[in-house]
Design a protein around this motif. Structure first.
Motif, mmCIF file in Angstrom:
data_model
loop_
_atom_site.group_PDB
_atom_site.id
_atom_site.type_symbol
_atom_site.label_atom_id
_atom_site.label_comp_id
_atom_site.label_asym_id
_atom_site.label_seq_id
_atom_site.Cartn_x
_atom_site.Cartn_y
_atom_site.Cartn_z
ATOM 1 N N THR A 14 9.611 20.531 33.709
ATOM 2 C CA THR A 14 10.703 19.749 34.274
ATOM 3 C C THR A 14 11.269 20.442 35.518
ATOM 4 O O THR A 14 11.057 21.639 35.732
ATOM 5 C CB THR A 14 11.844 19.578 33.256
ATOM 6 O OG1 THR A 14 12.423 20.861 32.979
ATOM 7 C CG2 THR A 14 11.340 18.934 31.971
ATOM 8 N N VAL A 15 11.993 19.680 36.298
ATOM 9 C CA VAL A 15 12.676 20.239 37.469
ATOM 10 C C VAL A 15 13.685 21.295 37.020
ATOM 11 O O VAL A 15 13.835 22.345 37.659
ATOM 12 C CB VAL A 15 13.358 19.118 38.284
ATOM 13 C CG1 VAL A 15 14.266 19.693 39.360
ATOM 14 C CG2 VAL A 15 12.310 18.203 38.907
ATOM 15 N N GLU A 16 14.349 21.064 35.906
ATOM 16 C CA GLU A 16 15.323 22.029 35.386
ATOM 17 C C GLU A 16 14.642 23.355 35.060
ATOM 18 O O GLU A 16 15.191 24.434 35.332
ATOM 19 C CB GLU A 16 16.028 21.475 34.137
ATOM 20 C CG GLU A 16 16.955 20.315 34.422
ATOM 21 C CD GLU A 16 16.247 18.979 34.663
ATOM 22 O OE1 GLU A 16 15.045 18.834 34.303
ATOM 23 O OE2 GLU A 16 16.871 18.076 35.237
ATOM 24 N N ARG A 19 13.845 25.050 38.325
ATOM 25 C CA ARG A 19 15.067 25.589 38.909
ATOM 26 C C ARG A 19 15.461 26.893 38.218
ATOM 27 O O ARG A 19 15.824 27.877 38.865
ATOM 28 C CB ARG A 19 16.193 24.556 38.794
ATOM 29 C CG ARG A 19 17.246 24.706 39.872
ATOM 30 C CD ARG A 19 18.394 23.714 39.752
ATOM 31 N NE ARG A 19 17.996 22.332 39.603
ATOM 32 C CZ ARG A 19 18.364 21.557 38.592
ATOM 33 N NH1 ARG A 19 19.128 22.015 37.617
ATOM 34 N NH2 ARG A 19 17.984 20.298 38.548
ATOM 35 N N HIS A 26 21.571 25.415 42.500
ATOM 36 C CA HIS A 26 21.916 24.165 43.172
ATOM 37 C C HIS A 26 20.799 23.156 42.949
ATOM 38 O O HIS A 26 19.702 23.511 42.528
ATOM 39 C CB HIS A 26 22.128 24.398 44.686
ATOM 40 C CG HIS A 26 20.921 24.950 45.374
ATOM 41 N ND1 HIS A 26 19.882 24.153 45.796
ATOM 42 C CD2 HIS A 26 20.585 26.228 45.705
ATOM 43 C CE1 HIS A 26 18.951 24.900 46.361
ATOM 44 N NE2 HIS A 26 19.349 26.167 46.320
ATOM 45 N N THR A 27 21.095 21.899 43.229
ATOM 46 C CA THR A 27 20.114 20.822 43.028
ATOM 47 C C THR A 27 19.589 20.272 44.354
ATOM 48 O O THR A 27 18.900 19.256 44.362
ATOM 49 C CB THR A 27 20.744 19.675 42.212
ATOM 50 O OG1 THR A 27 21.884 19.176 42.918
ATOM 51 C CG2 THR A 27 21.160 20.148 40.824
ATOM 52 N N ASP A 28 19.899 20.966 45.450
ATOM 53 C CA ASP A 28 19.513 20.474 46.780
ATOM 54 C C ASP A 28 18.010 20.287 46.934
ATOM 55 O O ASP A 28 17.564 19.406 47.664
ATOM 56 C CB ASP A 28 20.009 21.440 47.875
ATOM 57 C CG ASP A 28 21.517 21.582 47.888
ATOM 58 O OD1 ASP A 28 22.194 20.774 47.216
ATOM 59 O OD2 ASP A 28 22.011 22.501 48.555
ATOM 60 N N ASP A 29 17.217 21.124 46.273
ATOM 61 C CA ASP A 29 15.759 21.087 46.450
ATOM 62 C C ASP A 29 15.027 20.414 45.287
ATOM 63 O O ASP A 29 13.820 20.594 45.134
ATOM 64 C CB ASP A 29 15.227 22.516 46.635
ATOM 65 C CG ASP A 29 15.669 23.139 47.948
ATOM 66 O OD1 ASP A 29 15.988 22.378 48.881
ATOM 67 O OD2 ASP A 29 15.677 24.378 48.037
ATOM 68 N N ASP A 30 15.744 19.636 44.488
ATOM 69 C CA ASP A 30 15.106 19.017 43.321
ATOM 70 C C ASP A 30 13.949 18.102 43.702
ATOM 71 O O ASP A 30 12.930 18.066 43.008
ATOM 72 C CB ASP A 30 16.131 18.241 42.492
ATOM 73 C CG ASP A 30 16.967 19.153 41.606
ATOM 74 O OD1 ASP A 30 16.817 20.391 41.705
ATOM 75 O OD2 ASP A 30 17.774 18.622 40.817
ATOM 76 N N LEU A 33 11.067 20.365 44.447
ATOM 77 C CA LEU A 33 10.556 20.952 43.202
ATOM 78 C C LEU A 33 9.715 19.954 42.422
ATOM 79 O O LEU A 33 8.660 20.299 41.887
ATOM 80 C CB LEU A 33 11.706 21.471 42.338
ATOM 81 C CG LEU A 33 12.473 22.670 42.881
ATOM 82 C CD1 LEU A 33 13.610 23.034 41.936
ATOM 83 C CD2 LEU A 33 11.559 23.858 43.123
ATOM 84 N N GLU A 34 10.160 18.719 42.373
ATOM 85 C CA GLU A 34 9.388 17.684 41.676
ATOM 86 C C GLU A 34 8.021 17.496 42.328
ATOM 87 O O GLU A 34 7.000 17.377 41.648
ATOM 88 C CB GLU A 34 10.159 16.368 41.661
ATOM 89 C CG GLU A 34 9.481 15.294 40.842
ATOM 90 C CD GLU A 34 10.328 14.040 40.701
ATOM 91 O OE1 GLU A 34 9.779 13.059 40.185
ATOM 92 O OE2 GLU A 34 11.501 14.042 41.101
ATOM 93 N N TYR A 166 7.036 27.366 46.688
ATOM 94 C CA TYR A 166 8.431 27.222 47.114
ATOM 95 C C TYR A 166 8.802 28.366 48.072
ATOM 96 O O TYR A 166 9.460 28.147 49.086
ATOM 97 C CB TYR A 166 9.357 27.221 45.902
ATOM 98 C CG TYR A 166 10.817 27.018 46.232
ATOM 99 C CD1 TYR A 166 11.322 25.736 46.457
ATOM 100 C CD2 TYR A 166 11.688 28.104 46.315
ATOM 101 C CE1 TYR A 166 12.664 25.547 46.764
ATOM 102 C CE2 TYR A 166 13.028 27.914 46.614
ATOM 103 C CZ TYR A 166 13.508 26.640 46.840
ATOM 104 O OH TYR A 166 14.841 26.445 47.138
#
Length: 196
Positions: A14-16, A19, A26-30, A33-34, A166
């Motif tokens: 998962t993205v979580e 992360r 932060h969630t800016d790059d979700d 990441l996906e 990344y």
């Protein structure tokens, strides 16, 4: 034999989890990441992947030019195979005709045709035999959703690839080939690789 993906694989990481692996708060790059998770998983998963096996739950269709003999078994590629959805053939009019599920069984990663199976007569279509099956780590739950159960070392390898890409977002040419598997990732995945 032809094998194609009918339903794409479910996510293994998962993205979580990505992360947390990257220690991002932060969630800016979700979105990125996906994308990286899909790229890393696609590199190793399914018919086009390095492992030669399915990781995320997916439906595959294998097409054959002719039926195996009755009372015999047929290895289904890209294990682990979880269930057979349908065995069918194209008739002389090009229509798909299902075979009764009483005439076959799944045993491990193999399709067993029962001794009373009689191969239907097909038309002139190429690859008239169709076998649809679900493969990947995990199983369908009561709500019809795939519950993933991939080994931790496969998940760790995907996270390592995501972390590498990344941290190094630009393509880099080195003295080695760009399409080789990084050593640590290969070490984690090697026990699961299916060699043909």
């Amino acid at each position: 034999m032809l094998v194609s993906v009918i339903e794409p694989p479910t996510a293994v990481v998962t993205v979580e989890e990505a992360r947390a692996h990257l220690r991002l708060d932060h969630t800016d790059d979700d979105g990125l990441l996906e994308t990286l998770i899909k790229a890393a998983t696609g590199w190793i998963d399914g018919p086009a992947g390095w492992l030669g096996r399915c990781i995320g739950g997916q439906m595959l269709e294998m097409r054959l030019a002719r039926w195996p003999s009755r009372g015999s078994d047929l290895p289904l590629p890209y294990p682990p195979v979880v269930q057979i959805e349908q065995v069918a053939h194209l008739d002389s009019d090009g229509n798909e005709q299902p075979v009764s599920n009483a005439l076959y069984r799944l045993a491990g990663n193999r399709l067993w045709l029962m001794p009373d199976f009689v191969a239907p007569v097909g038309g002139d279509e190429p690859y008239p035999v169709r076998i649809r099956y679900r493969a990947g780590y995990g199983a369908m739950n009561a709500q019809g959703q795939w519950e993933n159960d991939a080994p931790d070392s496969i998940k760790a390898a995907i996270l390592m690839l995501v972390g590498q890409w990344y941290a190094n977002p630009e393509a880099v040419a080195t003295a080695t080939s760009n399409d080789t598997m990084p050593f640590a990732v290969e070490a984690l995945l090697q026990p699961y690789r299916v060699l043909s």
